[in-house]
Design a protein around this motif. Structure first.
Motif, short mmCIF file in Angstrom:
data_model
loop_
_atom_site.label_atom_id
_atom_site.label_comp_id
_atom_site.label_asym_id
_atom_site.label_seq_id
_atom_site.Cartn_x
_atom_site.Cartn_y
_atom_site.Cartn_z
N PHE A 38 -8.69 36.81 -24.75
CA PHE A 38 -9.37 37.95 -24.14
C PHE A 38 -10.34 38.60 -25.12
O PHE A 38 -11.38 39.14 -24.74
CB PHE A 38 -8.30 38.97 -23.69
N SER A 39 -10.01 38.50 -26.41
CA SER A 39 -10.83 39.14 -27.44
C SER A 39 -12.14 38.41 -27.73
O SER A 39 -12.98 38.93 -28.46
CB SER A 39 -10.03 39.27 -28.74
N PHE A 43 -15.33 39.89 -30.03
CA PHE A 43 -15.70 39.42 -31.36
C PHE A 43 -17.13 38.88 -31.41
O PHE A 43 -17.87 39.15 -32.36
CB PHE A 43 -14.73 38.34 -31.84
N LEU A 44 -17.52 38.10 -30.39
CA LEU A 44 -18.86 37.52 -30.41
C LEU A 44 -19.95 38.59 -30.37
O LEU A 44 -20.84 38.59 -31.22
CB LEU A 44 -19.02 36.52 -29.26
N GLY A 110 -23.79 35.56 -21.87
CA GLY A 110 -22.63 34.84 -22.37
C GLY A 110 -21.82 34.24 -21.23
O GLY A 110 -21.61 34.88 -20.20
N ILE A 111 -21.39 33.00 -21.41
CA ILE A 111 -20.63 32.33 -20.35
C ILE A 111 -19.61 31.39 -20.97
O ILE A 111 -19.81 30.84 -22.05
CB ILE A 111 -21.58 31.55 -19.40
N TYR A 112 -18.48 31.24 -20.28
CA TYR A 112 -17.43 30.33 -20.71
C TYR A 112 -17.42 29.15 -19.73
O TYR A 112 -16.90 29.27 -18.62
CB TYR A 112 -16.07 31.02 -20.70
N GLU A 151 -7.00 33.02 -30.48
CA GLU A 151 -5.77 33.03 -29.68
C GLU A 151 -4.55 33.37 -30.53
O GLU A 151 -3.50 33.73 -29.99
CB GLU A 151 -5.58 31.67 -28.99
N LYS A 152 -4.68 33.27 -31.85
CA LYS A 152 -3.54 33.53 -32.75
C LYS A 152 -3.40 35.02 -33.07
O LYS A 152 -2.38 35.44 -33.60
CB LYS A 152 -3.70 32.75 -34.05
N ILE A 153 -4.43 35.79 -32.75
CA ILE A 153 -4.40 37.22 -33.07
C ILE A 153 -3.38 37.96 -32.23
O ILE A 153 -2.62 38.79 -32.72
CB ILE A 153 -5.80 37.84 -32.89
#
Length: 288
Positions: A38-39, A43-44, A110-112, A151-153
């Motif tokens: 989600f982050s 961040f970007l 921005g797109i995923y 994902e580890k955050i």
């Protein structure tokens, strides 16, 4: 976003960045990124000087209650665009239209391409509808982006985030002008999407899975459901077995009790007979 969140975010997590020079200082461009957390959408934009507009599911803007209103205000404040995902086709068309409008204003979109967050940290097949159609309709360059370790955050189930350094690796812009006007050719859309995903894979170092992340999530959900049902059935079978064992032990105890009573009665009767025999013998000895 950059003042209230971006600054503290960079200060706390100190994300490392490679390839910032690949993002143009002005003009339209598409940032196509993998999606681990989600982050990612925070961040970007935090590490870029320019504003980045992502699309966000409409539920973030329509959830009732105080928390819902705060969430909606936040997403509106950072410039996210709501898209209703209730219908797959309608959602896709809305995303395409939103992206084109952003790029026509000369901004960053921005797109995923995966369409959803990766369920296991691997890179999944990109969906050809949104990214490729927006790129071919506008002629904007596509800049591949790899989010690393985000994902580890805050893994699922964890309330407090882990302070660690995520990474952002930005690749060189990809030019698809050779396909201009072919945004309705599904083979071209697939080729464009696959080329972008290949670059993201090289940047991120992720294992690639040639299936959609949404399909994998369904498989994982079904597997978890099946496992839960199997566990429930196993517990029920164990309970039945324990009940049957208890009933057998109870029945065995009752039978043993009956046999013991019979033995005691037989012993008593034998003692009576012995006593009577002794009395008769005594009586015969005392007769004249």
């Amino acid at each position: 976003m950059k003042v209230t969140i971006g600054g503290p975010l960079k200060l706390a997590f100190r994300p490392w960045v490679e390839g910032l020079e690949n993002v143009p200082a002005e003009g339209a461009a598409i940032l196509a990124s993998n999606h681990l957390s989600f982050s990612d959408s925070f961040f970007l934009p935090a590490v870029l000087d320019r504003k980045v507009t992502f699309i966000a599911k409409a539920e973030y803007f329509t959830t009732p209650g105080v928390k819902g209103r705060m969430t909606a205000a936040f997403f509106k404040g950072v410039g996210q665009l709501p898209v209703d995902r209730s219908g797959a086709r309608g959602a896709g068309e809305a995303a395409i239209k939103s992206g084109i409008e952003v790029l026509e204003r000369g901004e960053l979109f921005g797109i995923y391409p995966e369409g959803t967050r990766s369920p296991d940290g691997r890179l999944y097949r990109g969906k050809p509808g949104g990214l490729a159609r927006v790129a071919l309709a506008t002629g904007a360059p596509v800049i591949p982006v790899a989010m690393i370790d985000t994902e580890k955050i805050q893994p699922p189930g964890k309330v407090m985030p882990k302070l660690m350094r995520p990474g952002i690796r930005i690749g060189k812009p990809l030019d698809f002008s050779r396909y201009q006007g072919m945004e309705h050719d599904r083979f071209v859309l697939r080729a464009v999407t696959d080329e972008v995903m290949y670059e993201i894979m090289n940047l991120s170092g992720q294992e690639y899975v040639d299936m959609y992340a949404t399909a994998m999530k369904r498989q994982l959900t079904e597997a978890a459901k099946a496992e839960k049902e199997a566990e429930k059935a196993a517990k029920a079978a164990l309970a039945r077995a324990e009940k049957e064992q208890a009933e057998r032990e109870q029945a065995g105890g009752q039978q043993a009790g009956g046999q013991q009573a019979e033995r005691e009665q037989a012993t008593k009767e034998q003692a009576e007979k012995q006593k009577q025999a002794e009395q008769q013998a005594e009586q015969r000895r005392t007769e004249p």
